[in-house]
Design a protein around this motif. Structure first.
Motif, short mmCIF file in Angstrom:
data_model
loop_
_atom_site.label_atom_id
_atom_site.label_comp_id
_atom_site.label_asym_id
_atom_site.label_seq_id
_atom_site.Cartn_x
_atom_site.Cartn_y
_atom_site.Cartn_z
N GLY A 101 42.84 47.29 31.11
CA GLY A 101 43.60 46.46 30.18
C GLY A 101 42.80 46.08 28.95
N ALA A 119 41.41 47.24 37.00
CA ALA A 119 42.62 46.97 36.23
C ALA A 119 42.31 46.14 34.99
N TRP A 154 40.89 45.05 41.18
CA TRP A 154 41.17 44.05 40.14
C TRP A 154 40.28 44.27 38.92
#
Length: 204
Positions: free
Chosen positions: A165, A161, A158
């Motif tokens: 982003g 990611a 997580w």
């Protein structure tokens, strides 16, 4: 389903980046690059690993102590978040994308670890998650270690990611906007810190 895979699933389901560490990860990635965001997420995953270990291995003397003094621990965490928010608000502008020194990365890890570790209720979250996946006590040490490693991997996916982003967005933000965004995240952290204090006041 093997214990490693179960741990990864638990980390993915219950480790969604949110709150103060999520805000810090985005801010640090935008300002210092992907490495800064990954070190920040690493601290939070390490804290999750600690609480997962307490739940997996039934370390009740640790969980009892943390839950007994969770009010004081929450106060410490809220104070830390508020302090970091104020620092961002008053911090002088430096060059965007300037990579911190090694001690800076260590500080990023430790600060996010401290924020994560000052949330003792996380133990209960992992106990619920283990129960939901049909995991009970009495497992072999190797199985427990695989489960904890899986939780770490799932939560860190997580953070990875989120860092990717934020880095993608950061490429489209110029230096002037980044300076203003740092102030926005400082305000968010201050608000989150204040919320911790208000919640504790209303609870007592």
């Amino acid at each position: 389903m093997g214990f490693l895979l179960k741990g990864i699933c638990i980390g993915l389901l219950f480790g969604i980046p949110a709150g103060a560490v999520g805000a810090l990860t985005v801010q640090r990635t935008l300002h210092g690059g992907a490495k800064a965001g990954l070190f920040t997420g690493l601290g939070s995953s390490a804290a999750d690993c600690f609480y997962a270990s307490v739940g997996v291995f039934g370390l009740t003397f640790i969980s009892d102590f943390l839950l007994r003094f969770q009010t004081a621990i929450h106060l410490l965490g809220g104070g830390l978040v508020l302090f970091m928010g104020v620092r961002l608000l008053i911090k002088k502008e430096i060059a965007a994308g300037a990579a911190p020194q090694a001690i800076g990365f260590a500080g990023m890890f430790l600060s996010s670890f401290m924020i994560g570790i000052t949330n003792p209720a996380e133990i209960l979250t992992f106990l619920f998650a283990f129960s939901w996946f049909g995991i009970s006590g009495g497992m072999f040490l190797s199985d427990g270690l695989l489960l904890v490693c899986g939780v770490f991997a799932g939560t860190y996916l997580w953070w990875g990611a989120l860092t990717v982003g934020a880095g993608f967005v950061g490429k489209r933000i110029d230096k002037v906007n980044l300076w203003g965004i740092n102030r926005v995240f400082g305000g968010i952290l201050c608000l989150l810190g204040i919320v911790v204090f208000l919640r504790l006041i209303f609870e007592h």
